[in-house]
Scaffold this active site. Sequence first.
Site, PDB file in Angstrom:
ATOM      1  N   TRP A 317       0.814  -1.172   0.106  1.00 65.04           N
ATOM      2  CA  TRP A 317      -0.135   0.071  -0.062  1.00 65.04           C
ATOM      3  C   TRP A 317       0.877   1.262  -0.018  1.00 65.04           C
ATOM      4  CZ3 TRP A 317      -1.729   2.810   4.985  1.00 65.04           C
ATOM      5  CH2 TRP A 317      -0.835   2.527   5.937  1.00 65.04           C
ATOM      6  N   ASP A 318       2.177   1.142   0.379  1.00 62.29           N
ATOM      7  CA  ASP A 318       3.094   2.114   0.394  1.00 62.29           C
ATOM      8  C   ASP A 318       2.980   3.008  -1.137  1.00 62.29           C
ATOM      9  OD1 ASP A 318       3.947   0.014   2.050  1.00 62.29           O
ATOM     10  OD2 ASP A 318       5.948   0.648   2.067  1.00 62.29           O
ATOM     11  N   GLU A 459       0.712  -2.693  12.913  1.00 59.00           N
ATOM     12  CA  GLU A 459       0.719  -4.024  12.602  1.00 59.00           C
ATOM     13  C   GLU A 459       1.117  -4.795  13.912  1.00 59.00           C
ATOM     14  OE1 GLU A 459       3.768  -4.076   9.725  1.00 59.00           O
ATOM     15  OE2 GLU A 459       2.341  -4.383   7.932  1.00 59.00           O
ATOM     16  N   LYS A 572       3.015   0.729  16.425  1.00 57.23           N
ATOM     17  CA  LYS A 572       4.267   0.607  15.483  1.00 57.23           C
ATOM     18  C   LYS A 572       4.216   1.810  14.794  1.00 57.23           C
ATOM     19  CE  LYS A 572       6.309  -1.995  11.819  1.00 57.23           C
ATOM     20  NZ  LYS A 572       6.092  -3.199  10.660  1.00 57.23           N
ATOM     21  N   GLN A 573       3.175   2.311  14.211  1.00 58.68           N
ATOM     22  CA  GLN A 573       3.072   3.476  13.166  1.00 58.68           C
ATOM     23  C   GLN A 573       1.811   4.117  13.287  1.00 58.68           C
ATOM     24  OE1 GLN A 573       3.133   0.045  10.301  1.00 58.68           O
ATOM     25  NE2 GLN A 573       2.804   1.349   8.788  1.00 58.68           N
TER      26      GLN A 573
HETATM   27  O1  IFM Z   1       3.546  -1.393   4.291  1.00 52.11           O
HETATM   28  C1  IFM Z   1       4.509  -1.431   5.126  1.00 52.11           C
HETATM   29  C2  IFM Z   1       3.721  -1.595   6.495  1.00 52.11           C
HETATM   30  O2  IFM Z   1       2.872  -0.758   6.716  1.00 52.11           O
HETATM   31  C3  IFM Z   1       4.850  -1.525   7.680  1.00 52.11           C
HETATM   32  N1  IFM Z   1       5.963  -2.366   7.601  1.00 52.11           N
HETATM   33  C4  IFM Z   1       6.575  -2.252   6.298  1.00 52.11           C
HETATM   34  C5  IFM Z   1       5.684  -2.370   4.878  1.00 52.11           C
HETATM   35  C6  IFM Z   1       6.452  -2.224   3.628  1.00 52.11           C
HETATM   36  O3  IFM Z   1       7.196  -0.785   3.649  1.00 52.11           O
END
Ligand code: IFM
Length: 719
Positions: A317-318, A459, A572-573
Amino acid sequence: MNKVKINKYLRELIPFHGNHFLTGNGYFGVRGTLEEYTKEHMPCINMAGIYDRVGDKWRESVNAPNPLYTYIVSGGKKYSLPDVECESHMQELDIYRGIHMRKTTWRTEQGIVTVTCERFASMANQHAIGMKYSVCTNYDGEVEIVTGIDGDVWDINGPHFTKLLISENDKILSVTGITGEMGISVTAQEKVCTDFDAEISTEKNNKSVFRRIRIKTQKDKIYTIKKTAVISSSVDDNPVIEDIKSADYDKMKNDSINAWEKIWEISKVEIDGDDEAEFALNYSIYHLNCIAPRNLKSKSIAARGLSGQVYKGAVFWDTEMFMIDYYMHTEPEVAKTLLKYRIDTINGARAKADEYGLQGAYYAWESQEGGIEGCSEYNTVDVFTKRPMRTYFRDKQYHVSAAIVYAFMKYINATGDYGILAEGGAETIIECARMYRSLLLKKADGNLYEVHDVVGPDEYHERVNNNAYTNRMIKFCFEKAVEYTEYIKNKYSSYYDKLNEKYDLDKLIPLFKTSAEEILIKQPDENGIIEQFDGYFGLEDASVPEVRARLIDPKEYWGGAYGVAADTQVIKQADVVAMLSMFKDDYSKDIMQKNLEYYEPRTEHGSSLSACMYSLLSCYTGDADAAYPLFMKSASADMAPGGKEWIGLIYIGGTHPASEGGAWIAAVKGFAGLDIIEGKPICRPCLPSHWQGMRFNIIVQGKLYCVNISKDKVDIKIQ
Ligand code: IFM
């Protein structure tokens, strides 16, 4: 500043420098490794969109035979890094001309030998690579340059070439590797011109072919070879136009520099008052330019760009959430190619939906050619037991399909190209909405649709219910399916009729409408905070340092069933913060601010996709100074060593294009405050206090605008 540079050789930074000094042209990426490196030191020419599987290992992208392979021999001894210590070493990358350069000296028994090499991945001809390699001794003596094609390439889950065909014909060396799974051939050919007399012989083994160029050197005289190389494959979109026989190094170099100049004319961003930020941002843009699938048909960009096989060379999805914004405003054709990739790979997404008992299109979490899912159910390895660890990225990150729909919306707003809907875009969106409808649940006494058992962007918390981000994205997907179907009904009626016949749209669209209205959207609580998912507030409220201190092994995975973060509020994010920045018009500044204050200290930023979202949202609250360090973190992801390189026992190093694209978004949409209103750009800047201004170009709906922002003025002119 126009270069990244090092003046010292550090063996421990070999993997980092491979990323830091990368060159590329969208068709392949050439790691910034040294010419003498063999596979232990991770040199590679990573091919876009070509994959292979060995046995039951992960499928991954394929590296081409390496036509840059070169080293020197003096007095019968091979002088190469890292094995033989050097006297001095310099390596640099000119980001505006796409040229990699190194200069190394060794002390040999006869005296000092200096090697200089410049090389580039041609931006003018996507199959071509040029290299100029010079040697100079401070004594009269002998040196050999050994140069050719190394077919024994670095692979993570290889070897992918089950057959190698090696030839020498009319002074052209060639190595063709044939992949085991699908029999795809990848060929490297090269030719060398010398400006001196030398004795040249050719040697072959079962993987490689090279020339030995014996030079009788005169003190301080420079001996130069110029190499032109061509990479091609049996699944190329475009034929090789450069005839290797007539290829000329200097012309190739000029053409490439000119092509880079044209790209930079549009893509450069200037910042007054902050050279460091300006360079970091343009360095990020450089990487985005190296990996753009220019002039390719329906290709996309892997999460680690073209820096190697990490993350299986797969598309996440990046691309749609973090990278496409840059391309749609600088090279809209590239943005279209990225979306075409999703349109053309819909059958892969349909197959995945089917596998999980869903309707429509569920795009791969790690998408390879044809939309094949590259993500394994066991996506990391437990550091303690060394056993594969079950993760639910593949099964449950449903938000990937909505990211694609979101990208269609951004692209259409930016370019005005509604035509893409009739080229398969509308069907893609309808199929994503159908997938989401088959996820909706209503409790026996509930009024709203819920979505259970998902993994959101964060995640570390798997299999949660009603992730705020995911539900909001699903609602968005339903809304867009309704809006765009309405559009094609009016504008492209015969295409609509076809889709109507296939999906019974007259019945389906009202269902999408009610789904959008009735899906549970999490609202701010009495403190203004949106709960990330059901039960999140009930988790242990430990700080990031506390959770980090619980690690027994630094490579331990924080998420999964029993990771250190899994039962805590540490994430995580960006998750809720990502949602707020994507739907900024739905929320007040006060709500944005409160959620930033709540989630920022609880975010590990363990993904390079995180900081830019916090930066962007901080700009939306009007706090550019809070946004600034997060922007710099994002823009500098590949500027310095020290990024996250492991998940469990899986190596994840490489370049970080999502972070680079995110830096562009934070700068242009955040600090410059770009919005597209009724097809025109407007800017409401929010500059960091030490910035005096910004200048950049953007393409909006086919027109090129020059944006000039100073402390008290915004000037947007059509060029
Ligand atoms: O798509 C990302 C995910 O959101 C977090 N881990 C790494 C992936 C690839 O960059």
